[in-house]
Design a protein around this motif. Sequence first.
Motif, short mmCIF file in Angstrom:
data_model
loop_
_atom_site.label_atom_id
_atom_site.label_comp_id
_atom_site.label_asym_id
_atom_site.label_seq_id
_atom_site.Cartn_x
_atom_site.Cartn_y
_atom_site.Cartn_z
N LYS A 138 55.00 19.51 28.07
CA LYS A 138 54.80 18.52 29.12
C LYS A 138 54.18 19.15 30.35
CE LYS A 138 58.17 15.13 27.63
NZ LYS A 138 59.16 14.13 28.08
N TRP A 139 53.56 18.31 31.17
CA TRP A 139 52.87 18.82 32.36
C TRP A 139 53.90 19.25 33.40
CZ3 TRP A 139 51.06 17.46 37.49
CH2 TRP A 139 49.90 18.17 37.86
N PRO A 140 53.83 20.51 33.88
CA PRO A 140 54.89 21.05 34.75
C PRO A 140 54.76 20.70 36.23
CG PRO A 140 53.31 22.76 34.23
CD PRO A 140 52.88 21.55 33.45
N GLY A 141 53.87 19.77 36.56
CA GLY A 141 53.74 19.36 37.96
C GLY A 141 52.64 20.08 38.71
N ARG A 142 51.96 21.01 38.04
CA ARG A 142 50.83 21.73 38.62
C ARG A 142 49.99 22.28 37.48
NH1 ARG A 142 52.98 26.66 41.94
NH2 ARG A 142 50.76 27.13 41.94
N LEU A 322 51.32 11.55 43.37
CA LEU A 322 52.03 12.05 42.19
C LEU A 322 52.70 10.91 41.42
CD1 LEU A 322 53.72 15.30 43.54
CD2 LEU A 322 51.87 15.17 41.87
N ARG A 323 53.11 9.87 42.13
CA ARG A 323 53.79 8.77 41.46
C ARG A 323 52.84 7.94 40.58
NH1 ARG A 323 56.95 9.00 46.26
NH2 ARG A 323 55.62 7.51 47.40
N ALA A 329 54.83 12.12 30.67
CA ALA A 329 54.09 13.36 30.47
C ALA A 329 54.65 14.52 31.28
CB ALA A 329 52.62 13.15 30.85
N LEU A 330 55.57 14.25 32.18
CA LEU A 330 56.02 15.25 33.14
C LEU A 330 57.22 16.04 32.62
CD1 LEU A 330 55.74 13.15 36.42
CD2 LEU A 330 54.00 14.58 35.31
N ALA A 331 57.24 17.33 32.94
CA ALA A 331 58.33 18.20 32.50
C ALA A 331 59.63 17.89 33.21
CB ALA A 331 57.94 19.66 32.71
N LYS A 332 59.53 17.37 34.44
CA LYS A 332 60.72 16.99 35.18
C LYS A 332 60.41 15.77 36.03
CE LYS A 332 59.79 20.39 38.83
NZ LYS A 332 60.34 21.56 39.60
N PRO A 333 61.40 14.97 36.32
CA PRO A 333 61.17 13.75 37.11
C PRO A 333 60.66 14.09 38.51
CG PRO A 333 63.34 13.71 36.07
CD PRO A 333 62.81 15.10 35.91
N LEU A 334 59.87 13.19 39.05
CA LEU A 334 59.40 13.37 40.42
C LEU A 334 60.53 13.11 41.40
CD1 LEU A 334 55.98 11.55 40.10
CD2 LEU A 334 56.33 14.00 40.31
N PRO A 335 60.53 13.77 42.58
CA PRO A 335 61.59 13.53 43.56
C PRO A 335 61.50 12.12 44.13
CG PRO A 335 59.85 14.95 44.47
CD PRO A 335 59.57 14.81 43.00
#
Length: 335
Positions: A138-142, A322-323, A329-335
């Motif tokens: 999954k995409w790690p946010g960067r 980001l939302r 697809a994301l490795a962790k939920p967005l804040p």
Amino acid sequence: MTARPSATLITCLRDEGPFLIEWLAYHRAIGFDRFIIGANDCTDGSHDMLTRLAEMGEVIYLPFSRDPAGKGPQYQFADLLAATGHIKDGDWLAWLDMDEFLLVHRGDGTVQRLIRDLGKADGIRINWRYFGVPPGVKWPGRQIHPDLCRCAPADFKLDGRLDHTTCKSLYRHRDGLAFFWHAPIYSVASLERQPDWRDGNGKAQRRRAWPRKRVKIQPDLELVATSFVRHGWAQINHYATRHPAFAQMRRQRGLGSAYVPTDPTEPSYQDFAARYSDAYFATFNQHSHHDPRILRHVPATDAEMARLLADNTLRHWHDHALRHLPPEALAKPLP
């Protein structure tokens, strides 16, 4: 003491806000000190981010709207850039998309080192290297992350399609050159000086080695291109698909080189949809090899991102952009 050479980075985008801050931070970390960014018809907060970055003095922002009866957005932006006079004779510059990261292999990995090594040369053609995501990752946010260092083999080639022979350019601007997102376009008059271009290994290439540009141009214009793959001095890490789950986002942005209508019954829309089909993403999501060399720049990139996002307004619009990413697809939920 020799002055540190300045370098300008140009880009044109639409709805790529989730990726903007890291791209900007990375390229500032490797030595680009001026950014000229165009954007058209954004809906994800990119316009607000760029407006704030311009207010902060971080970028020169040139917004515009697509012309359904005219040129593609990148051609429009090239004309707009030429009209502003921001680029002067002798300036070093590159034009990279949001999914392209310049990776310099010489010395300290900065663009200044590359410019110094080029000496009196006019520019260097820097070949792509495709990067992709293996199944299950999954995409790690960067983008610059240990999980995203899988790539194509260095000699990746496709018959008649965009492969590693495709190049971007770092070059010294001269009066008489037209802007184009792969390399400057030369007129017959500007070729009389016999410009000195280098391949990706720093080796001199004569004009007779330049194939014609892939898209139609006037007979008296020529683009610096290459039929060789050379990654010795530098490469463009090309995250063309970023993540398979982002495919629909990519289709919604349209094309940079041509106007794409929103009506799916239009023939030009159908041509566009065929180009960015699932087969496209399967072809260019390359992950058979491993190249982690860009990770050397993570600490400097992190520091630059932290500096930028310390601004509360910019942070707000960054989080807003980001939302727009698909959460699955994301490795962790967005804040």
